[in-house]
Design an enzyme around this catalytic site. Structure first.
Site, mmCIF file in Angstrom:
data_model
loop_
_atom_site.group_PDB
_atom_site.id
_atom_site.type_symbol
_atom_site.label_atom_id
_atom_site.label_comp_id
_atom_site.label_asym_id
_atom_site.label_seq_id
_atom_site.Cartn_x
_atom_site.Cartn_y
_atom_site.Cartn_z
ATOM 1 N N ASN A 137 0.811 -1.227 0.000
ATOM 2 C CA ASN A 137 0.000 0.000 0.000
ATOM 3 C C ASN A 137 0.840 1.270 0.000
ATOM 4 O OD1 ASN A 137 -2.430 -1.607 0.204
ATOM 5 N ND2 ASN A 137 -1.961 -1.837 2.393
ATOM 6 N N ARG A 138 2.086 1.151 -0.449
ATOM 7 C CA ARG A 138 3.013 2.287 -0.513
ATOM 8 C C ARG A 138 3.335 2.869 0.864
ATOM 9 N NH1 ARG A 138 3.346 0.069 -4.698
ATOM 10 N NH2 ARG A 138 3.498 0.999 -6.788
#
Length: 214
Positions: A191-192
């Site tokens: 999810n970065r």
């Protein structure tokens, strides 16, 4: 033209937590370096991007090979008269960065570069293959040349001149030691929400450790 906006990857191979990191960044760099080396998938684990401020005021980056690292810092070798060498003479504040895609890791090192001692440069030069030694003498790195044949003809001539002789290290070629003042470790996460841990040198030579938002 090509739109690469849809190129995406989920990073899920590891994590970087304060609970399992050493107090000194060199120890963590050493651990990561050997883990990447053992894992495989990277042709040259010691390949790094070296960024300097050019004489024209623009930053410039290029790939070099790290040759040694110790608690003092990181060592690489080059032509002192090259573009990068002249840039370092004017401004020794440089940046080294490593990207190891196989384990989704990056290391960014800010440091101050200084020439290694002559005996260290001599020792490494002596360990190089003959062709690399001759190449360091023949090439006036970063200078404009009319054609490749100039280099090839110069190499052939030098091979004849130095055949059977010891090849001395040219004074314009040698090492740089980059003493780190800041080291950031980046570990890809889903999810970065990547892990970023930054070490900053303090006046007493201890390291201040912070987590940065991704």
């Amino acid at each position: 033209m090509k739109d690469v906006g849809n190129y995406r990857k989920s990073y899920e191979k590891s994590e970087l937590l304060e609970s399992n990191i050493p107090e000194d960044p060199i120890n963590l760099f050493n651990k990561w370096f050997h883990e990447v080396e053992d894992y495989g998938g990277v042709d040259e684990v010691n390949a790094m991007t070296v960024s300097t401020f050019g004489l024209d005021g623009f930053p410039k980056s290029r790939i070099l090979l790290l040759k040694k690292f110790t608690y003092e810092g990181f060592i690489f070798y080059t032509n002192y008269n090259s573009e990068k060498g002249r840039a370092i003479t004017k401004n020794p504040n440089i940046c080294l960065s490593f990207f190891w895609h196989s384990l989704e890791r990056q290391v960014i090192i800010k440091g101050i570069a200084e020439k290694t001692s002559e005996n260290i440069s001599d020792g490494y030069f002596d360990s190089r293959p003959t062709g690399s030694k001759l190449g360091a003498i023949v090439s006036n790195q970063s200078e404009v040349i009319p054609s490749r044949s100039i280099l090839e003809e110069g190499l052939k001539q030098l091979e004849k001149e130095l055949e059977g002789k010891e090849i001395p290290r040219p004074q314009h070629w040698g090492g740089y030691l980059v003493r780190p003042v800041e080291v950031e470790f980046w570990q890809g996460r889903p999810n970065r929400l990547h892990d970023r841990i930054r070490y900053q040198i303090q006046e007493d030579y201890s390291w201040k450790i912070d987590r940065l938002a991704p």
